[in-house]
Design an enzyme around this catalytic site. Structure first.
Site, PDB file in Angstrom:
ATOM      1  N   GLY A   1       0.842  -1.195   0.000  1.00 32.37           N
ATOM      2  CA  GLY A   1       0.000   0.000   0.000  1.00 32.37           C
ATOM      3  C   GLY A   1       0.868   1.232   0.000  1.00 32.37           C
ATOM      4  O   GLY A   1       2.060   1.161   0.333  1.00 32.37           O
TER       5      GLY A   1
ATOM      6  N   CYS B   1       5.357  -6.141   1.579  1.00 40.18           N
ATOM      7  CA  CYS B   1       5.704  -4.722   1.558  1.00 40.18           C
ATOM      8  C   CYS B   1       5.040  -3.971   2.714  1.00 40.18           C
ATOM      9  O   CYS B   1       5.406  -4.185   3.865  1.00 40.18           O
ATOM     10  CB  CYS B   1       5.361  -4.131   0.191  1.00 40.18           C
ATOM     11  SG  CYS B   1       6.161  -2.555  -0.086  1.00 40.18           S
ATOM     12  N   TYR B   2       4.034  -3.132   2.457  1.00 43.04           N
ATOM     13  CA  TYR B   2       3.364  -2.438   3.566  1.00 43.04           C
ATOM     14  C   TYR B   2       2.868  -3.458   4.600  1.00 43.04           C
ATOM     15  O   TYR B   2       2.938  -3.226   5.808  1.00 43.04           O
ATOM     16  CB  TYR B   2       2.184  -1.606   3.032  1.00 43.04           C
ATOM     17  CG  TYR B   2       1.486  -0.790   4.107  1.00 43.04           C
ATOM     18  CD1 TYR B   2       1.980   0.443   4.495  1.00 43.04           C
ATOM     19  CD2 TYR B   2       0.336  -1.276   4.739  1.00 43.04           C
ATOM     20  CE1 TYR B   2       1.362   1.185   5.489  1.00 43.04           C
ATOM     21  CE2 TYR B   2      -0.291  -0.540   5.735  1.00 43.04           C
ATOM     22  CZ  TYR B   2       0.222   0.694   6.102  1.00 43.04           C
ATOM     23  OH  TYR B   2      -0.393   1.421   7.083  1.00 43.04           O
TER      24      TYR B   2
ATOM     25  N   HIS C   1       7.821  -7.688  -3.862  1.00 47.58           N
ATOM     26  CA  HIS C   1       6.511  -8.106  -4.385  1.00 47.58           C
ATOM     27  C   HIS C   1       6.612  -9.421  -5.157  1.00 47.58           C
ATOM     28  O   HIS C   1       6.973  -9.424  -6.324  1.00 47.58           O
ATOM     29  CB  HIS C   1       5.961  -7.021  -5.313  1.00 47.58           C
ATOM     30  CG  HIS C   1       5.547  -5.789  -4.575  1.00 47.58           C
ATOM     31  ND1 HIS C   1       4.322  -5.660  -3.985  1.00 47.58           N
ATOM     32  CD2 HIS C   1       6.236  -4.654  -4.284  1.00 47.58           C
ATOM     33  CE1 HIS C   1       4.244  -4.489  -3.375  1.00 47.58           C
ATOM     34  NE2 HIS C   1       5.394  -3.859  -3.541  1.00 47.58           N
TER      35      HIS C   1
ATOM     36  N   GLU D   1       4.224 -11.108  -6.323  1.00 47.62           N
ATOM     37  CA  GLU D   1       3.134 -11.217  -7.304  1.00 47.62           C
ATOM     38  C   GLU D   1       3.483 -10.592  -8.646  1.00 47.62           C
ATOM     39  O   GLU D   1       2.794 -10.794  -9.637  1.00 47.62           O
ATOM     40  CB  GLU D   1       1.860 -10.576  -6.732  1.00 47.62           C
ATOM     41  CG  GLU D   1       1.863  -9.045  -6.591  1.00 47.62           C
ATOM     42  CD  GLU D   1       2.548  -8.540  -5.298  1.00 47.62           C
ATOM     43  OE1 GLU D   1       3.325  -9.306  -4.704  1.00 47.62           O
ATOM     44  OE2 GLU D   1       2.331  -7.377  -4.918  1.00 47.62           O
TER      45      GLU D   1
ATOM     46  N   ASP E   1     -18.567 -11.772 -21.794  1.00 46.92           N
ATOM     47  CA  ASP E   1     -19.140 -11.888 -20.454  1.00 46.92           C
ATOM     48  C   ASP E   1     -20.613 -12.300 -20.505  1.00 46.92           C
ATOM     49  O   ASP E   1     -21.019 -13.260 -19.849  1.00 46.92           O
ATOM     50  CB  ASP E   1     -18.979 -10.579 -19.673  1.00 46.92           C
ATOM     51  CG  ASP E   1     -17.526 -10.142 -19.582  1.00 46.92           C
ATOM     52  OD1 ASP E   1     -16.647 -10.986 -19.825  1.00 46.92           O
ATOM     53  OD2 ASP E   1     -17.271  -8.965 -19.299  1.00 46.92           O
TER      54      ASP E   1
END
Ligand code: XMP
Length: 514
Positions: free
Chosen positions: A56, A83-84, A171, A173, A229
């Site tokens: 964040g 991280c945060y 990170h 991800e 969709d």
């Protein structure tokens, strides 16, 4: 939908939060994003098997920074702070965090300092990882071991395996982090000991189990747009409730050549759907007559759509539900930390319809990301041309005919666009890009054809690469393909004597021109 197990992601506003959820799901474990403000009782009620604290933009050194109830660290649920999330964990449990002079942003080299389950099947050093942080942990809380460092940061990863608490300064991800997927998998399978049971086959089965119970003997109405969709919603619900599903396809006169009919024909032929094809071209085009402003066009089209759809839907007896193709990013947008993001363009959907018609919503795709919807489409046996269809905006060609919309101008654009689609397909580029299309500009330029001077329309070619339409870069189509498209449009489309290429990225431009 009740997946067997859920990994909960608490969102502190990182731009990568959705990416964490996608990576976890790609590993076969269902994950759900909730705002960091979710009370601890509700976290417990969700019974997550693991929790991830996202990154964040805030600083834990700031007294007003977002936090969590420290009780979550003693629930016995494995937690991964990123991280945060790491800084928060350190601070909450008595470690020391300091603000950095400079934000560290970009690649760093990771060296592992201690063996741990989270490093299963990884090299010891020289791993490239992606950093983006200001604060850093300088002393871990009691009970924690430092697991890795980089040349900039002494504590780049830490853990207290007894309490199942893990934290990474970088990170995992992000694609730039080498073995990032492996780290997330290690957290899921070595630490949480999750089972990879989230598959699209299991998802489809759960919809087939749950929707009939929800719907009972009522009727369901569904707007088909021709896009993936709504097509997947229709195919899925058809399988779940058969003829209780009533699909409505509104032809607003703003479709591209063959768009819509292809989908409708296919669905009729292979799914034997209850499907109404509503010819509403005249009403849309007459209301758009003389309108130039893009927002005005969108509003007219949105309102007219609701009117036409409602008229059609109310003629079906026993309708209690409206099925919609809402996806997970739309759902998160309304619940997440950041709150609803600013509306840059008002998107055309059937907003307002359910209340107006007193209908309950069925949104079978509301847990899915776009790539998962594609997998469901494949699971349902939908053909490639539907699965990989480029997105097409609800207001259709109205926002690609810049300026006034007339049947003649629409026809010029349709012809040019058909060539673009054909050439993208023939060269294989259709499947490599996010979207490619033609735009008709509101100006004429001089040309020469044979011995004659011409004064005709300009077509712009727009082709972009993107992952989620939030950002996009213009596609580097090969010269010979561009030349073929340009030659064919100028030679074959009467009224066009010039083709230009759009080389802008998003931001600051948008994908569509209006
Ligand atoms: P922009 O132009 O905002 O487009 O970069 C992002 C994506 O959204 C599509 N788009 C729309 N889709 N109604 C829709 O259903 C709309 O009004 C609309 N405007 C843009 C666009 O095609 C791209 O994929």
């Amino acid at each position: 939908m009740h997946p067997e197990e859920t990994v909960l992601i608490l969102d502190f506003g990182s731009q990568y939060t959705q990416l964490i959820a996608r990576r976890i799901r790609e590993a076969g474990v269902y994950s759900e994003i909730q705002p960091y403000t979710l009370p601890v009782q509700e976290i417990r009620a969700l019974q997550p098997t693991g929790i991830v604290l996202s990154g964040g933009p805030a600083s834990v050194c700031d007294p007003d920074s977002p936090g969590v109830d420290a009780e979550i660290f003693s629930l016995g649920i494995p937690i991964l702070g990123i991280c945060y999330g790491m800084q928060l964990m350190a601070k909450a449990l008595g470690g020391d965090v300091v603000p950095a002079q400079n934000r560290e942003y970009g690649r760093a080299e990771l060296s592992l300092l201690a063996r741990n389950a989270v490093w299963t099947n990884m090299r010891d050093d020289g791993l490239t990882v992606w950093m983006s942080h200001g604060d850093r942990v300088i002393r871990p809380p009691d009970g924690f071991t430092v697991l890795a460092r980089t040349d900039q940061v002494e504590i780049a990863a830490m853990a207290d395996p007894d309490r199942k608490l893990y934290a990474l300064q970088f990170h995992p991800e992000v694609a730039h982090t080498e073995d990032g997927d492996q780290i997330l998998r290690n957290f899921l399978f070595e630490i949480v000991q999750a089972k990879p049971s989230w598959t699209m086959a299991s998802f489809v089965q759960s919809v087939l189990d749950e929707v009939p119970a929800q719907v009972g003997s009522s009727q369901v109405v569904c707007g088909l747009s021709g896009g993936i969709d709504s097509t997947v919603v229709a195919a899925l619900l058809h399988q779940a409730i058969g003829k209780q599903l009533h699909c409505i396809f509104v032809d607003n006169g703003l479709l591209r050549a063959d768009e819509g009919e292809e989908v409708v024909q296919y669905l009729r032929k292979y799914f034997d759907l209850n499907l109404r094809y509503v010819q509403a071209q005249d009403i849309f085009l007459s209301r758009l007559h003389g309108v130039h402003d893009p927002e005005e066009k969108r509003k007219i089209i949105g309102n007219t759509f609701i009117e036409v759809f409602e008229q059609e839907a109310t003629s079906i007896p026993g309708v209690r539900f409206l099925a919609q193709g809402t996806l997970y990013p739309d759902v998160i947008e309304s619940v997440s930390f950041k709150g609803p993001s600013a509306v840059i363009k008002s998107h055309h959907n059937v907003g307002g319809l359910p209340e107006k018609m007193n209908l309950e919503l069925i949104e079978p795709l509301r847990e899915l990301f776009k790539d998962e919807v594609r997998k469901v489409a494949m699971e349902l046996g939908l053909p490639d041309f539907l699965v990989w269809r480029h997105p097409f905006p609800g207001p259709g060609l109205a926002i690609r005919v810049i300026g006034e919309i007339t049947p003649q101008r629409l026809e010029i654009l349709r012809r040019a666009d058909k060539i673009v689609q054909h050439e993208l397909m023939a060269s294989g580029w259709y499947f490599k890009i996010w979207q490619g299309f033609a735009v008709l500009l509101p100006l004429k330029t001089v040309g020469v054809m044979g011995d004659e001077r011409t004064y005709e329309h300009v077509i712009a070619l727009r082709a972009v690469e993107s992952k989620d339409a939030m950002t996009a870069d213009w596609a580097r189509l090969p010269d010979d393909l561009l030349a073929r498209i340009s030659n064919r449009i100028i030679n074959e489309v009467k009224g066009v004597n010039r083709v230009v290429l759009d080389i802008s990225s998003k931001p600051p431009s948008t994908i569509e021109w209006e």
